[in-house]
Design a protein around this motif. Structure first.
Motif, PDB file in Angstrom:
ATOM      1  N   VAL A 225       1.105  -1.311  -0.078  1.00  0.00           N
ATOM      2  CA  VAL A 225      -0.109  -0.021  -0.028  1.00  0.00           C
ATOM      3  C   VAL A 225       0.962   1.426  -0.002  1.00  0.00           C
ATOM      4  N   ALA A 226       2.067   1.122   0.071  1.00  0.00           N
ATOM      5  CA  ALA A 226       2.921   2.444   0.242  1.00  0.00           C
ATOM      6  C   ALA A 226       2.806   3.176  -1.085  1.00  0.00           C
ATOM      7  N   GLY A 227       2.820   2.381  -2.262  1.00  0.00           N
ATOM      8  CA  GLY A 227       2.545   3.029  -3.600  1.00  0.00           C
ATOM      9  C   GLY A 227       1.461   3.242  -4.008  1.00  0.00           C
ATOM     10  N   HIS A 228       0.290   3.289  -2.964  1.00  0.00           N
ATOM     11  CA  HIS A 228      -0.969   3.521  -3.620  1.00  0.00           C
ATOM     12  C   HIS A 228      -1.385   5.133  -3.846  1.00  0.00           C
ATOM     13  N   ILE A 229      -1.621   5.485  -5.015  1.00  0.00           N
ATOM     14  CA  ILE A 229      -2.067   6.831  -5.377  1.00  0.00           C
ATOM     15  C   ILE A 229      -3.416   6.589  -6.274  1.00  0.00           C
ATOM     16  N   THR A 230      -4.433   7.366  -5.932  1.00  0.00           N
ATOM     17  CA  THR A 230      -5.723   7.371  -6.410  1.00  0.00           C
ATOM     18  C   THR A 230      -5.869   8.783  -6.872  1.00  0.00           C
ATOM     19  N   ALA A 231      -6.588   8.952  -8.170  1.00  0.00           N
ATOM     20  CA  ALA A 231      -7.208  10.100  -8.672  1.00  0.00           C
ATOM     21  C   ALA A 231      -8.812   9.554  -9.251  1.00  0.00           C
ATOM     22  N   ARG A 232      -9.508  10.836  -9.051  1.00  0.00           N
ATOM     23  CA  ARG A 232     -11.054  10.674  -9.607  1.00  0.00           C
ATOM     24  C   ARG A 232     -10.947  11.387 -11.076  1.00  0.00           C
ATOM     25  N   ASP A 233     -11.686  10.662 -11.786  1.00  0.00           N
ATOM     26  CA  ASP A 233     -11.743  11.116 -13.031  1.00  0.00           C
ATOM     27  C   ASP A 233     -12.835  12.386 -13.225  1.00  0.00           C
ATOM     28  N   PRO A 234     -12.430  13.465 -13.731  1.00  0.00           N
ATOM     29  CA  PRO A 234     -13.467  14.484 -13.652  1.00  0.00           C
ATOM     30  C   PRO A 234     -14.683  14.263 -14.435  1.00  0.00           C
ATOM     31  N   LEU A 235     -14.463  13.579 -15.460  1.00  0.00           N
ATOM     32  CA  LEU A 235     -15.646  13.376 -16.331  1.00  0.00           C
ATOM     33  C   LEU A 235     -16.601  12.383 -15.997  1.00  0.00           C
ATOM     34  N   GLU A 236     -15.935  11.415 -15.332  1.00  0.00           N
ATOM     35  CA  GLU A 236     -17.022  10.265 -14.773  1.00  0.00           C
ATOM     36  C   GLU A 236     -16.484  10.275 -13.287  1.00  0.00           C
ATOM     37  N   PRO A 237     -17.161  10.811 -12.271  1.00  0.00           N
ATOM     38  CA  PRO A 237     -17.068  11.207 -10.854  1.00  0.00           C
ATOM     39  C   PRO A 237     -16.872   9.842 -10.116  1.00  0.00           C
ATOM     40  N   ASN A 238     -17.716   8.803 -10.745  1.00  0.00           N
ATOM     41  CA  ASN A 238     -17.692   7.566 -10.026  1.00  0.00           C
ATOM     42  C   ASN A 238     -16.264   6.629 -10.544  1.00  0.00           C
ATOM     43  N   THR A 239     -15.550   7.090 -11.397  1.00  0.00           N
ATOM     44  CA  THR A 239     -14.368   6.424 -11.808  1.00  0.00           C
ATOM     45  C   THR A 239     -13.103   6.742 -11.092  1.00  0.00           C
ATOM     46  N   PHE A 240     -12.320   6.033 -10.712  1.00  0.00           N
ATOM     47  CA  PHE A 240     -10.921   6.200 -10.297  1.00  0.00           C
ATOM     48  C   PHE A 240      -9.831   5.750 -10.868  1.00  0.00           C
ATOM     49  N   TRP A 241      -8.681   6.177 -11.151  1.00  0.00           N
ATOM     50  CA  TRP A 241      -7.535   5.751 -11.633  1.00  0.00           C
ATOM     51  C   TRP A 241      -6.760   5.195 -10.480  1.00  0.00           C
ATOM     52  N   VAL A 242      -6.119   3.988 -10.525  1.00  0.00           N
ATOM     53  CA  VAL A 242      -5.458   3.404  -9.423  1.00  0.00           C
ATOM     54  C   VAL A 242      -4.298   2.407 -10.034  1.00  0.00           C
ATOM     55  N   THR A 243      -3.357   2.505  -9.402  1.00  0.00           N
ATOM     56  CA  THR A 243      -2.385   1.360  -9.997  1.00  0.00           C
ATOM     57  C   THR A 243      -2.589  -0.124  -9.470  1.00  0.00           C
ATOM     58  N   PRO A 244      -2.369  -1.230  -9.961  1.00  0.00           N
ATOM     59  CA  PRO A 244      -2.747  -2.364  -9.357  1.00  0.00           C
ATOM     60  C   PRO A 244      -1.892  -2.347  -8.072  1.00  0.00           C
ATOM     61  N   PHE A 245      -2.387  -3.142  -6.963  1.00  0.00           N
ATOM     62  CA  PHE A 245      -1.556  -3.495  -5.867  1.00  0.00           C
ATOM     63  C   PHE A 245      -0.164  -4.135  -6.166  1.00  0.00           C
ATOM     64  N   ALA A 246       0.733  -3.279  -5.532  1.00  0.00           N
ATOM     65  CA  ALA A 246       2.145  -3.745  -5.589  1.00  0.00           C
ATOM     66  C   ALA A 246       2.818  -3.892  -6.993  1.00  0.00           C
ATOM     67  N   VAL A 247       2.317  -2.876  -7.678  1.00  0.00           N
ATOM     68  CA  VAL A 247       2.658  -2.746  -8.998  1.00  0.00           C
ATOM     69  C   VAL A 247       3.494  -1.468  -9.049  1.00  0.00           C
ATOM     70  N   PRO A 248       4.745  -1.318  -9.485  1.00  0.00           N
ATOM     71  CA  PRO A 248       5.242   0.074  -9.475  1.00  0.00           C
ATOM     72  C   PRO A 248       4.913   0.722 -10.782  1.00  0.00           C
TER      73      PRO A 248
END
Length: 65
Positions: free
Chosen positions: A42-65
């Motif tokens: 979880v140390a590499g977890h960053i999330t951002a919300r898509d402004p066009l689709e507010p229920n959509t988030f961009w996330v990296t897969p767990f433990a993938v740099p």
């Protein structure tokens, strides 16, 4: 004592422009986390919300740099 100035988020002409900005900042954040070794679990977890689709988030897969 110097005055603390916190920059405000940028303003955009369209949601597409804001989306592009968020994607670029998110990619830069992932690269910085990887460079400094924050890519384990979880140390590499960053999330951002898509402004066009507010229920959509961009996330990296767990433990993938």
């Amino acid at each position: 004592m110097a005055e603390l100035r916190i920059p405000l988020p940028p303003k955009f002409d369209s949601l597409e422009d804001e989306r592009q900005h968020r994607k670029q900042r998110l990619a830069a954040g992932f690269r910085l986390f990887s460079k400094f070794g924050f890519e384990e679990g979880v140390a590499g977890h960053i999330t951002a919300r898509d402004p066009l689709e507010p229920n959509t988030f961009w996330v990296t897969p767990f433990a993938v740099p």
